[in-house]
Design a protein around this motif. Sequence first.
Motif, PDB file in Angstrom:
ATOM      1  N   THR A 187       0.816  -1.214   0.000  1.00 29.71           N
ATOM      2  CA  THR A 187       0.000   0.000   0.000  1.00 29.71           C
ATOM      3  C   THR A 187       0.848   1.262   0.000  1.00 29.71           C
ATOM      4  O   THR A 187       1.798   1.372   0.770  1.00 29.71           O
ATOM      5  N   ALA A 190      -7.555  10.882  -4.776  1.00 30.79           N
ATOM      6  CA  ALA A 190      -8.335   9.739  -4.288  1.00 30.79           C
ATOM      7  C   ALA A 190      -9.478   9.431  -5.253  1.00 30.79           C
ATOM      8  O   ALA A 190      -9.720   8.279  -5.618  1.00 30.79           O
ATOM      9  N   LEU A 195      -8.049   8.091  -8.692  1.00 31.90           N
ATOM     10  CA  LEU A 195      -7.545   6.719  -8.588  1.00 31.90           C
ATOM     11  C   LEU A 195      -8.694   5.740  -8.459  1.00 31.90           C
ATOM     12  O   LEU A 195      -8.762   4.733  -9.160  1.00 31.90           O
ATOM     13  N   SER A 196      -9.615   6.057  -7.571  1.00 33.14           N
ATOM     14  CA  SER A 196     -10.593   5.047  -7.259  1.00 33.14           C
ATOM     15  C   SER A 196     -11.729   5.015  -8.273  1.00 33.14           C
ATOM     16  O   SER A 196     -12.094   3.954  -8.752  1.00 33.14           O
ATOM     17  N   SER A 226      -8.953   2.703  -3.209  1.00 31.06           N
ATOM     18  CA  SER A 226      -8.310   3.788  -2.456  1.00 31.06           C
ATOM     19  C   SER A 226      -9.140   4.214  -1.256  1.00 31.06           C
ATOM     20  O   SER A 226     -10.360   4.081  -1.249  1.00 31.06           O
ATOM     21  N   TYR A 236      -5.990  -1.803   0.385  1.00 32.07           N
ATOM     22  CA  TYR A 236      -6.040  -0.613  -0.456  1.00 32.07           C
ATOM     23  C   TYR A 236      -4.723  -0.499  -1.197  1.00 32.07           C
ATOM     24  O   TYR A 236      -3.663  -0.812  -0.639  1.00 32.07           O
ATOM     25  N   ALA A 239      -3.975   2.527  -2.453  1.00 32.62           N
ATOM     26  CA  ALA A 239      -3.600   3.890  -2.102  1.00 32.62           C
ATOM     27  C   ALA A 239      -4.402   4.359  -0.899  1.00 32.62           C
ATOM     28  O   ALA A 239      -5.616   4.189  -0.853  1.00 32.62           O
TER      29      ALA A 239
END
Length: 436
Positions: free
Chosen positions: A158, A180, A183-184, A191, A276, A278
């Motif tokens: 992570t 966030a 990325l997610s 994330s 996760y 990130a």
Amino acid sequence: MATPPIADPKVTVMLAGPGHEAVFYQMQPPFLSDARFVISANATQWAAFEQSLTQMRPDLVVVQVEIAPGPEALIQMLAEIQVWNGVAILVLPAALRDLRGTFEKAAVVRGVYIAPVNWGEIAQAGFAAAMTERARAAAAAPLQQAYLSRTSGAIVGTRVVAFLSATGGTGRSTIAESLAYELSVRMNVRSLLMSFDLPPAAAPHLKLRYVPNAMEYFTRPGDGFAAAIQSREGLDVLLAPENSVDYQKAAEYSTAHKTEPESIYSLVMASWTRNYAAVLLDLPAGEQPWGLQGITAANTAVIVTRCTLADMTATRHSLVLLLERLIGEHRIPREAIYLVLNQVNDHSPISARGFHDELVAGYGWAPPVAAVIPYLPAISQAQDEQIPAVTRVDGLAKAIHNLAESLFPGGLMADLSGSNGHNSKSRLRIPHFRFT
Ligand SMILES: Nc1ncnc2c1ncn2[C@@H]1O[C@H](COP(=O)(O)OP(=O)(O)OP(=O)(O)O)[C@@H](O)[C@H]1O
Ligand SMILES: [Mg+2]
């Protein structure tokens, strides 16, 4: 910090090549281990190269030409570096060796090499070229390295990223939330955003409630972790309590009992084991437990700063905090510290390049700039409409992509552009750092 940039004996270098393997594993090592260089930017993609080159104005640019869409585009882009007396060294794949003459004619090019090359020699040639180009003789005494290397566990699994700054309002919340979300939601990288301001900024920005929050975890460490989380479009978010008393109590308890399960430190550490890729920590400015314990539980730091004199002092302060004062208390290697220059506008007397130079001059080292974000009023407008700013504001989205590429080199962006963003399988690679 009063030293003018020209007196800095270090050569700022930008490395550009086709993909993270090329840049981080092939090109970077000799530059990283050579104290005469400061890497001010890396580019693994043409768009990032175009953006960073003129923003960071490196003394030396080393380019594997495959990064460019074509020779003309590269030559045209390189012409820009004449403005600041930059020089370039190019490396051609053997298949393109016929282009050598074309590139050698470019005014800024000081050497064209055919792959495979010895990157140590390239670094040497680049240094000589940059020194030769200096408008005046370099200062004799090299700046003292305030610190050398430290050992620390290798970064695996992570990425726990502490977004920090010593002054308020630099943009930590905006950038942590944007990364966030990007990325997610857009890249399908699992994330978690931890929003630790008082009150937590993610609540209004991402249309969340203030409850549940970290209190769920503090009352039941262990299974309370899942209960503390809220979700928006698949992005997990964990908020600090909005209530001042709870916030303060957690801070006091954590100071006295840092390693107990109910501490802020343990809360962040718990995220490491939840699969996760990130974890983005939006930490409050200053040095209170919600910030410091986040830092000590992170493996990566992003210092968010504006190009102002006050923020330069603040950034230097943050570097001292990370590299001296808290040394041994966190697991963030020097290679995992990045700068993001935010709210940059062309009218400011301190340029992005000038800011980085001054930091290096004042401290002896500065982290590479992972993204430069212009001052864009549309960002706060989107936040006021509770729409994730990164989906609305192009300039922010581009910079967030560069930041994502620095933190998670390899594949993320390629997957996104190759499939209109609908690819569900993002590859994620965290670079292996060498610890010496
Ligand atoms: N690149 C930008 N251009 C214009 N405005 C920005 C930019 N980045 C952030 N802002 C605005 O600046 C303000 C501060 O940003 P943000 O809240 O993200 O900073 P912060 O460092 O988290 O602040 P705090 O210290 O209050 O926690 C917000 O109103 C935000 O919309
Ligand atoms: Mg904030």
